[in-house]
Design a protein around this motif. Structure first.
Motif, PDB file in Angstrom:
ATOM      1  N   LEU A   5       0.859  -1.183   0.000  1.00 19.71           N
ATOM      2  CA  LEU A   5       0.000   0.000   0.000  1.00 19.71           C
ATOM      3  C   LEU A   5       0.891   1.227   0.000  1.00 19.71           C
ATOM      4  N   LEU A   6       0.688   2.053  -0.997  1.00 20.65           N
ATOM      5  CA  LEU A   6       1.518   3.242  -1.149  1.00 20.65           C
ATOM      6  C   LEU A   6       0.668   4.465  -0.831  1.00 20.65           C
ATOM      7  N   PHE A   7       1.087   5.208   0.161  1.00 20.32           N
ATOM      8  CA  PHE A   7       0.317   6.392   0.550  1.00 20.32           C
ATOM      9  C   PHE A   7       0.857   7.603  -0.147  1.00 20.32           C
ATOM     10  N   GLU A   8      -0.021   8.493  -0.448  1.00 11.13           N
ATOM     11  CA  GLU A   8       0.423   9.670  -1.191  1.00 11.13           C
ATOM     12  C   GLU A   8      -0.329  10.863  -0.664  1.00 11.13           C
ATOM     13  N   GLU A   9      -0.407  10.922   0.630  1.00 11.07           N
ATOM     14  CA  GLU A   9      -1.230  11.913   1.281  1.00 11.07           C
ATOM     15  C   GLU A   9      -1.310  13.279   0.620  1.00 11.07           C
ATOM     16  N   PRO A  10      -0.241  14.057   0.655  1.00 11.69           N
ATOM     17  CA  PRO A  10      -0.526  15.459   0.413  1.00 11.69           C
ATOM     18  C   PRO A  10      -0.907  15.735  -1.024  1.00 11.69           C
ATOM     19  N   THR A  11      -0.314  15.009  -1.952  1.00 13.12           N
ATOM     20  CA  THR A  11      -0.526  15.338  -3.352  1.00 13.12           C
ATOM     21  C   THR A  11      -1.536  14.406  -4.007  1.00 13.12           C
ATOM     22  N   PRO A  12      -2.603  14.977  -4.499  1.00 16.95           N
ATOM     23  CA  PRO A  12      -3.636  14.180  -5.156  1.00 16.95           C
ATOM     24  C   PRO A  12      -3.272  13.924  -6.619  1.00 16.95           C
ATOM     25  N   GLN A  61       6.379 -14.899  -4.344  1.00 13.35           N
ATOM     26  CA  GLN A  61       5.170 -14.220  -3.901  1.00 13.35           C
ATOM     27  C   GLN A  61       4.654 -13.304  -4.999  1.00 13.35           C
ATOM     28  N   ASP A  62       3.355 -13.196  -5.090  1.00 19.23           N
ATOM     29  CA  ASP A  62       2.793 -12.177  -5.969  1.00 19.23           C
ATOM     30  C   ASP A  62       2.627 -10.901  -5.178  1.00 19.23           C
ATOM     31  N   LEU A  63       2.552  -9.810  -5.900  1.00 17.02           N
ATOM     32  CA  LEU A  63       2.446  -8.521  -5.227  1.00 17.02           C
ATOM     33  C   LEU A  63       1.244  -7.741  -5.743  1.00 17.02           C
ATOM     34  N   LEU A  64       0.380  -7.413  -4.808  1.00 17.34           N
ATOM     35  CA  LEU A  64      -0.775  -6.576  -5.100  1.00 17.34           C
ATOM     36  C   LEU A  64      -0.376  -5.154  -4.753  1.00 17.34           C
ATOM     37  N   VAL A  65      -0.606  -4.216  -5.657  1.00 16.25           N
ATOM     38  CA  VAL A  65      -0.203  -2.843  -5.383  1.00 16.25           C
ATOM     39  C   VAL A  65      -1.416  -1.939  -5.375  1.00 16.25           C
ATOM     40  N   SER A  66      -1.467  -1.079  -4.407  1.00 16.94           N
ATOM     41  CA  SER A  66      -2.586  -0.163  -4.337  1.00 16.94           C
ATOM     42  C   SER A  66      -2.112   1.181  -3.809  1.00 16.94           C
ATOM     43  N   PHE A  67      -2.563   2.249  -4.425  1.00 14.54           N
ATOM     44  CA  PHE A  67      -2.241   3.582  -3.930  1.00 14.54           C
ATOM     45  C   PHE A  67      -3.410   4.033  -3.078  1.00 14.54           C
ATOM     46  N   GLN A  68      -3.114   4.514  -1.906  1.00 14.37           N
ATOM     47  CA  GLN A  68      -4.163   4.871  -0.975  1.00 14.37           C
ATOM     48  C   GLN A  68      -3.946   6.287  -0.467  1.00 14.37           C
ATOM     49  N   GLN A  69      -5.037   6.881  -0.062  1.00  9.02           N
ATOM     50  CA  GLN A  69      -4.911   8.086   0.754  1.00  9.02           C
ATOM     51  C   GLN A  69      -4.719   7.607   2.189  1.00  9.02           C
ATOM     52  N   LEU A  70      -3.985   8.338   2.950  1.00 10.92           N
ATOM     53  CA  LEU A  70      -3.747   7.961   4.334  1.00 10.92           C
ATOM     54  C   LEU A  70      -5.082   7.843   5.067  1.00 10.92           C
ATOM     55  N   SER A  71      -6.038   8.611   4.605  1.00  8.93           N
ATOM     56  CA  SER A  71      -7.328   8.648   5.275  1.00  8.93           C
ATOM     57  C   SER A  71      -8.266   7.514   4.847  1.00  8.93           C
ATOM     58  N   ASP A  72      -7.869   6.763   3.835  1.00 11.36           N
ATOM     59  CA  ASP A  72      -8.753   5.707   3.344  1.00 11.36           C
ATOM     60  C   ASP A  72      -8.938   4.583   4.352  1.00 11.36           C
ATOM     61  N   ASP A  73      -9.783   3.664   3.966  1.00 13.71           N
ATOM     62  CA  ASP A  73     -10.182   2.592   4.851  1.00 13.71           C
ATOM     63  C   ASP A  73      -9.383   1.328   4.603  1.00 13.71           C
TER      64      ASP A  73
END
Lengths: 345, 345
Positions: free
Chosen positions: B70-77, B102-114
């Motif tokens: 999970l990659l967070f990218e808080e400040p910049t949308p 291992q396989d790798l699932l990648v997701s970009f998230q906002q820090l505020s997400d669930d």
DNA sequence: CTGAAAGCGCTTACAG
DNA sequence: CTGAAAGCGCTTACAG
């Protein structure tokens, strides 16, 4: 570490006082379920923090709900050095996947790897998104194999009439034309091209040809003596620009086939005592984030990566559903900054 | 599109003349199987291009063989604008995953997400790798929730004594110290710091404190009047440097908390007529690929991203297996280039 | 609208 | 060393 005990749909069924089948219906959004039943199930789902088991669901439906993105990085074995342009597509692909409720498996591959017969057969993914530069001729056979296997895939790259499968790409020829027109309008006469303009690199070749066509309209030529091969990296751009200067042929503009090449070239030109843009105008391609912050800031061609990611995912999902889908060419647009010497910020 | 008919282990069993259970044993590498039997099965597997169905296997074993990043990218949308430093960790993580099967699932998230209650419960992934800058205080609660749930995760970031879970991080304080010593040795007296040096950004804070400590040893101070907040982007670096110049306080060096900040700062300083390194020495942090190609090339601190990715994956896999694992701090190293005004290339 | 039941394709104790 | 069988947790015709 605490042992985790996962709730199953049976637990939910017990708690909500319904059958397990009904729980499943609620979670799949079946319209058959009574509103009050639905409410009770949803309440139990919340209370037990239940999540549908992805593997059980996929095994049953024969759909994984997952797409795989394979990123090729042929020439450079340096992981740190992925083209930021692809990164930005990767970003927009992850977002598009999230919007469509798909998970995304990401893998970096060598073009030579055995990636063409794996993801779909093991059911890991319903389809493939292929991304990356690299010699197209190496690529071609694998694409044919994918088509023969019936693997569903979409590729980012030049849209060509005879290619296997479906591509989403940028209008590279038009982008090149914009660059040619811009340089001609600024009075540049001897335009060099840094990038591999051959059949192996169709995107670069299209950019080259587009630029050449525009220069011809202005009564100019893109002199082959001013073309130097380079793959898409700062390193290659630096080396190519050094080689260009050392050839001793005069030139007053450089069209770099990518921004990374342009950044390396600007550095090399500075070291050779050539001023950008006074002595040499430089134009790149991609509009990576750094392009606005190079010194001088870089005139370049924007590709709409947000749209690209969305289209890649949408198109692939169409194929997965068995619907018709087709290749798309996205428009390119010139962004004028200081490196080309126009009167702009 | 041709309908794909996937071979199953039963097809293999028929062809090899053995039971389905034996096929499974061969594919799982069981040592029990007779060599000749194994050979026949392997031959059938090749002939039918068989791949084990991941979902059936995972459902049975309750292990997904997949990690999620999970990659967070808080400040910049702005999706295009992911820090290349994280990209390079992402690259080394994908490689490490491949090495470990291992396989790798990648997701970009906002820090505020669930994101804190999803991947593991749905069995999508056996564990989580968390990556990204952002206000640590926002983060903290979610990490606590992960620990409470028993979710297995490893975080890239500052290793702190009281933190929830396990972190792999760089020795930011040491990196900051190297920068302070370098600038002091070059005779710089008034060092500015661009980056948010607060409890919310522990990495930046450690860099700040390390630099401060080194300057103190040299009889200098890191004047708070010369500190300007910035998150990790060229944009923020540009804005922060502009603000710094406008404060009117004299300074002869800038320590930027990241290379992106440094790149934006160099641009701003140039626009304000300040020469780098003559008037102002600039040092960054991360050693992103572009650092060698900025103008002037950027003195910075390298973090070992290849090792970081490997450690993140190895450590997470230990947790997944229920083994003991611990936080690790990786060494930092100074790379001297032209922006700091030392006698180097 | 709801429940009972079959079955997706594996893995692994159990028996031999 | 190998096979028969149970079962992982779902989804979805089928019957009511």
């Amino acid at each position: 570490m605490r042992k985790r005990t996962k709730a199953t749909s049976i637990d939910i069924a017990h708690r909500a006082g319904v059958s397990q089948a009904t729980v499943s219906r609620v979670l799949r959004g079946s319209p058959l379920v009574n509103a009050e039943t639905r409410r009770r199930v949803e309440e139990a789902v919340r209370a037990l923090n239940y999540k549908v088991d992805r593997h059980a669901s996929s095994l049953r439906t024969q759909r994984s709900g997952t797409l795989a993105l394979l990123l090729f990085e042929e020439p450079t074995p340096d992981h740190a050095h992925i083209n930021p342009f692809f990164l930005s597509i990767l970003g927009s692909v992850t977002r598009a996947c999230a919007r469509h409720g798909q998970d995304l498996l990401v893998s970096f591959q060598q073009l030579s790897d055995d990636w063409h017969a794996d993801y779909e057969d093991s059911m890991k993914a319903d389809g493939l998104i292929l991304l990356g530069y690299g010699d197209y001729r190496l690529y071609r056979d694998k694409l044919d194999a994918l088509v023969a296997q019936g693997t569903r895939f979409v590729r980012w790259g030049a849209v060509q009439p005879d290619q296997p499968g479906i591509s989403i790409g940028c209008d590279n020829a038009h982008g090149g034309r914009l660059v040619g027109e811009h340089l001609a309008a600024l009075g540049r006469r001897r335009v060099a091209f840094l990038g591999s303009a051959s059949r192996g690199y169709p995107e670069f070749l299209d950019r080259y040809r587009g630029c050449e066509a525009a220069l011809q309209v202005a009564g100019l030529a893109l002199d082959p003596a001013l073309q130097v091969d380079a793959d898409s990296s700062e390193e290659a751009g630096y080396t190519a620009a050094m080689a260009l200067v050392e050839r001793g042929q005069p030139f007053d503009a450089v069209f770099a086939a990518s921004d990374l090449i342009a950044i390396g070239a600007i550095r090399a030109l500075a070291e050779k005592g050539l001023r950008v843009p006074e002595d040499v105008a430089v134009v790149g391609f991609d509009d990576i984030p750094t392009a606005r912050f190079t010194n001088p800031s870089l005139t370049t061609v924007v590709q709409d990566t947000a749209r690209a990611g969305e289209l890649l995912v949408e198109t692939l999902l169409k194929l997965v559903k068995g619907e018709a889908a087709e290749s798309v060419t996205l428009p390119a647009q010139l962004v004028v900054r200081r490196s080309s010497g126009a009167a702009a910020g």
